[in-house]
Design an enzyme around this catalytic site. Sequence first.
Site, PDB file in Angstrom:
ATOM      1  N   GLU A 159      -6.775  -7.738  -0.182  1.00  0.00           N
ATOM      2  CA  GLU A 159      -7.087  -7.557   1.241  1.00  0.00           C
ATOM      3  C   GLU A 159      -8.530  -7.094   1.372  1.00  0.00           C
ATOM      4  O   GLU A 159      -9.006  -6.284   0.565  1.00  0.00           O
ATOM      5  CB  GLU A 159      -6.222  -6.470   1.873  1.00  0.00           C
ATOM      6  CG  GLU A 159      -4.810  -6.839   2.204  1.00  0.00           C
ATOM      7  CD  GLU A 159      -4.129  -5.688   2.952  1.00  0.00           C
ATOM      8  OE1 GLU A 159      -4.821  -4.936   3.670  1.00  0.00           O
ATOM      9  OE2 GLU A 159      -2.919  -5.528   2.782  1.00  0.00           O
ATOM     10  N   GLU A 164       0.818  -1.217   0.000  1.00  0.00           N
ATOM     11  CA  GLU A 164       0.000   0.000   0.000  1.00  0.00           C
ATOM     12  C   GLU A 164       0.854   1.270   0.000  1.00  0.00           C
ATOM     13  O   GLU A 164       0.838   2.052   0.966  1.00  0.00           O
ATOM     14  CB  GLU A 164      -0.952   0.013   1.194  1.00  0.00           C
ATOM     15  CG  GLU A 164      -2.020  -1.036   1.111  1.00  0.00           C
ATOM     16  CD  GLU A 164      -3.133  -0.841   2.118  1.00  0.00           C
ATOM     17  OE1 GLU A 164      -2.947  -0.091   3.092  1.00  0.00           O
ATOM     18  OE2 GLU A 164      -4.202  -1.451   1.943  1.00  0.00           O
TER      19      GLU A 164
END
Length: 708
Positions: A315, A159
């Site tokens: 995720e 991320e």
Amino acid sequence: MADTPGPAHPRPLRLEALAYGGDYNPDQWSEDVWDEDVRLMLEAGVNLVSLPIFSWPQLEPAPGVYEWGWLDRILDKLWAAGIAIDLATATATPPSWLLRAHPEMHPMDAEGHRLEFGSRQVYCPSSPVWHENVARMTRAMAERYGSHPGVVLWHISNEYGDHTSRCWCPESTRHFRRWLQDRYGSLDGLNDAWGVNVWGQRYTSWDHIEAPRKAPGPINPTQLLDFERFSSDAMLQLFQLEVDVLREVTPDLPVTTNFMSMFRDLDYWTFADAEDIVTDDAYPEPADPIAHVGAALNYGLMRSLKGGRPWLLLESSASATSWRDVNVPKAPGKMRVDSLQAVAHGSDAVMFFQWRQARYGQEKFHSSMLGHRGEASRTYRETKALGQELKRLEAVRGTRVRARVGLVVDWDSWWGSSAIESLPSQRLNWARQARAWHRAMHLLGQPVDAVRAGGPFEGYDVVLVPNLYIADEAQAAALTAFTESGGHVVVGPFSGVVDATEKVHDGGAPGPLRGLLGVEVDEQWPHADGVVETVDIAGASHENPAWAEWIEVVPTPPSGATDASPGASGRMGPAATAVIGTYSSGELEGRPAVTRRDAGTGAAWYVSAMLSEEGLSAVFAEVLGGAGLAARTEVDVDFEAVTRSSDDTDFTFALNHGRTPLKIRVPEGALDLVTGERTGATLTLDRYGVAVLQTPRDGIPPFLTLAH
Ligand code: GLA
């Protein structure tokens, strides 16, 4: 032509099933837990796990001293059980020894504070020391594990930009100057681009340029915009560094970095170009009853970033997150419908953060596939059920969503229209517009892809441009060509205003879009907060809460041979602009608000107001009708249908995002992959219910509606 890897032919994922699993942190547990992990993973149908994302300090406890043993053991154990690995390069966060040896590597905020160790992502994206160490660690991981048979995907960093997407340290500032030199070539070029004669900002040395910080008043908007562009590029450079190492050492393994859905700070079009597979982390707010609508927009972007190829939901949360002020759990069944929504929108994976719920640290209250109560936990029961269900949906793997509507996603306009000062109004910006326009189209039942402002638009019937504050001639030409070949374009307010250096186009908005739209904007006319005006469309009055424009309809030159033949309106001769909606209150009462210009065999609409959802729906229903596409007449925000198709089969997902059962009309005789039964003319989706209807592929995807 051979399907060789490259931007047009990305390396595929070697996994013969829909991926199911999550982040796995075995180094937070003693090794005797690992056997139980693997046993329960198998029981749940897990076939892919992501690790070791944050484990650099555990892998290299001192400079040059590696401890691979534990990772060797767990990778072998997983693969022996047939569980594949999305192997992280472990560069998501630096070890403390690296930071203490190089304090200049800490990122700095705009106020000049160095951000401390004690959390993750503590690095300046431009730091040469960080780059050097990232390349070294990535190479070490690639050389050690690149040929491990269980490794099917590289998970680069984690991320990007989640915590540190912008850095104001001296190193970043030097990098910013180099980036500006590359962009503008000379100081004169920069001074011209930044319009420095306003408020006396001429630069006489590159060293005088700073990253934009707190200043006495509003900061030069082009400086702000360039800092956004630079910061995204600086992160991309860091990503590319790892991509290059991995391509060199393991040329056949696909690479990815996990995105954060619609994320303002990074231009994901550019990141997706650099990787093989798009992956996303999605956390729709369980407490928000319409969070799934926003999720549909995010997933539309994910599948579009690589031209419609399947992407991976890498995720998500099994139940509650732990980073919100209040972390509401997902009610029974909600995790399933949320997960299958991602699959409906083109994901070939359902993955979670994380496999086993942590006992300590920042994320111990974050739900997991295996909760604190282990096998007895509710999330584990639902995890097992979902794992079984995904096996029944295997036929959808590799298929693609068929969307006829594209929505322009443009980071330049996002950044430019959301600067914190020097705009006509803070109430309008790209993101707000994009969400509102997407929501209105979504409720009419048409799935929405994302497209770049300059196209390509092939394969779409309708292109929505909710806002294109920064627009150029090439984008206008692409949109014009699209309408002339039968496409329907809808452009939103405050579009075509400035060029790439934020200079207002000659004659004002809509600048290069003037010929396409047949209008000129005389003045932007935002409303004071609390003032709600109205727009009349086809006899109905719609609220217009924040933004209007004084527009003038203008004659446009003939646009090629097709203009001489009847257009959609049946008129002959040069296309004229028709007024479809009119401001019906306030200072602009009686003036045009919504227009349509027929061009070629298509049409170009301009919506100058920030219309309410009903107003937008009224316009979009007309647009869909003109484009020959269906629109729902009865709307229920809980109901969603999306079709994924192979060459010969359609798989239509019908989803109920709410708790009230929904009765819907479906193609009769379709095979529901969820129940294994054939459908009648209608079916009822229970609370959070899902059906996946398999039918022979048809010209247009089945269009499901509510039944009563
Ligand atoms: C992000 C991160 C994960 C974890 C989750 C929690 O997605 O990538 O490491 O922190 O958030 O929701």
